[in-house]
Design an enzyme around this catalytic site. Structure first.
Site, mmCIF file in Angstrom:
data_model
loop_
_atom_site.group_PDB
_atom_site.id
_atom_site.type_symbol
_atom_site.label_atom_id
_atom_site.label_comp_id
_atom_site.label_asym_id
_atom_site.label_seq_id
_atom_site.Cartn_x
_atom_site.Cartn_y
_atom_site.Cartn_z
ATOM 1 N N GLN A 1 -10.177 -3.805 -3.477
ATOM 2 C CA GLN A 1 -11.468 -3.376 -2.930
ATOM 3 C C GLN A 1 -12.586 -3.672 -3.925
ATOM 4 O O GLN A 1 -13.657 -4.173 -3.560
ATOM 5 C CB GLN A 1 -11.435 -1.876 -2.628
ATOM 6 N N ARG B 1 0.889 -1.182 0.000
ATOM 7 C CA ARG B 1 0.000 0.000 0.000
ATOM 8 C C ARG B 1 0.913 1.214 0.000
ATOM 9 O O ARG B 1 1.729 1.379 0.922
ATOM 10 C CB ARG B 1 -0.906 -0.013 1.240
ATOM 11 N N ARG C 1 -13.418 -8.871 1.374
ATOM 12 C CA ARG C 1 -12.017 -8.557 1.057
ATOM 13 C C ARG C 1 -11.176 -9.827 1.214
ATOM 14 O O ARG C 1 -10.311 -10.133 0.394
ATOM 15 C CB ARG C 1 -11.481 -7.456 1.988
ATOM 16 N N ASP D 1 -17.516 6.797 -0.836
ATOM 17 C CA ASP D 1 -16.267 6.632 -0.078
ATOM 18 C C ASP D 1 -16.018 7.954 0.641
ATOM 19 O O ASP D 1 -16.680 8.969 0.364
ATOM 20 C CB ASP D 1 -15.128 6.292 -1.060
ATOM 21 N N CYS E 1 -16.380 1.225 0.890
ATOM 22 C CA CYS E 1 -15.177 0.422 1.174
ATOM 23 C C CYS E 1 -14.762 0.496 2.640
ATOM 24 O O CYS E 1 -14.053 -0.384 3.110
ATOM 25 C CB CYS E 1 -14.041 0.870 0.260
ATOM 26 N N HIS F 1 -7.543 1.064 -6.368
ATOM 27 C CA HIS F 1 -7.732 0.129 -5.246
ATOM 28 C C HIS F 1 -8.424 -1.124 -5.791
ATOM 29 O O HIS F 1 -9.577 -1.401 -5.453
ATOM 30 C CB HIS F 1 -8.564 0.809 -4.158
#
Ligand code: CP
Ligand code: NVA
Length: 315
Positions: A138, A108, A299, A232, A271, A135
């Protein structure tokens, strides 16, 4: 050829479909198992995943750790700040060093160019655990959650409300690959990267999905008759809180009135982490149309299949 998972386009439509089918099968096959017990086939026995975090994480950190364990392998987790990477050792050298120790690297990072550099120099698969630009892990979990809710992806109307950020970029990419409609409602100045939108449009040009990528400033146009509503945080990690941005985004809050414009069986996704009262009201995120807890659990299941895809076990 080493398979990296930096964006959904690395896997393509067939790879994504294979991962989703695998995730559904494996999730069902281990129903009732204690969470720490390995899957019956333990396909990653003897394998180690390194995880490097330049930014905070709860879901990505824990779900990848449990994913590799359930696949029969093990993990090493490190914050970049406690590595030499954090005091200037190059991404290229770090990639070459880690490739000698572990079988795969999940990172990340704050800059997508760094993960591309990591993939260039690593001789093991590199997986995007979030960058400033995308991402993809996700969105694999989101697609899995949508399918589990009984909705088939092709033709579905998915509405995004809010900031044009990394999560939206991967959602747009997914729409162009899996042929669902994406309506991205973002305020002026906070839209998705035009290059991401253009690339998605190029991907569907001349197909039945040619008009499936829509950008708008109108939250109600995006949500009208939508099957899935997604939002988000308005301020992503690494961004500074700005009054101007918050003000611009206020009309994009997902509330009950907006949800009422969507199909009656529409579902809500986020998310997480969420900011109740900003991008979404408590009533919606904790309401009956919200699938956020299933989405977060997925996930784990989706990432197991991402790992298997990286190793050529599927797709
Ligand atoms: N959704 C997500 O990536 O969560 P974390 O930041 O907690 O990993
Ligand atoms: N857009 C958010 C996603 C967090 C999982 C961020 O980058 O902070």
């Amino acid at each position: 050829m080493t398979r990296h998972f930096l964006n959904l386009t690395d896997a393509g439509a067939d790879g994504i479909a294979a991962m989703l089918a695998d995730a559904l099968d494996r999730k069902a096959a281990r129903a009732g198992f204690p969470k720490g017990r390995a899957d019956a086939d333990a396909p990653f026995a003897g394998h180690t995943l390194a995880m490097v975090f330049e930014k905070n994480s709860t879901r990505t950190r824990f779900s990848f750790d449990m994913a590799i364990r359930q696949l029969g392998g093990t993990s090493i987790v490190s914050d970049a700040g406690s590595m030499q990477l954090g005091r200037g050792e190059s991404v290229a050298d770090t990639a070459r060093i880690l490739s000698g120790y572990v079988d795969a690297i999940m990172i990340r990072t704050d800059d997508h160019a760094k993960i591309e550099e990591m993939a260039h120099y690593a001789s093991v698969p590199v997986i995007n655990g979030l960058t400033d630009a995308s991402h993809p892990c996700q969105i694999m979990a989101d697609l899995l959650t949508i399918i589990e809710s009984g909705k088939a992806l092709p033709g579905l109307k998915v509405a995004w409300l809010g900031d044009g950020n990394n999560v939206l970029h991967s959602l747009v990419e997914a729409a162009s690959l899996m042929k669902f409609q994406i309506w991205a409602a973002c305020p002026k100045g906070y839209e998705a990267d035009p290059k991401v939108i253009a690339a998605a449009r190029d991907r569907v040009r001349g197909t039945d999905a040619a008009d499936f990528i829509t950008t708008t400033e109108s939250p109600s146009a995006a949500v009208e008759d939508a099957d899935i509503i997604v939002t988000d945080t308005w301020i992503s990690m690494g961004q500074t809180d700005s009054e101007t941005k918050l003000k611009a985004l206020t009309p994009y809050q997902v509330d009950a009135a907006l949800m009422a414009l969507a199909k009656p069986d529409a579902k809500f996704l986020h998310c997480l982490p969420a900011h109740r009262g900003e991008e979404v009201t408590t009533e919606v995120i904790d309401g009956p149309q919200s699938l956020i807890w299933q989405e977060a659990e997925n996930r784990l299941h989706a990432q197991k299949s991402v790992l298997r895809w990286c190793f050529g076990q599927i797709g």
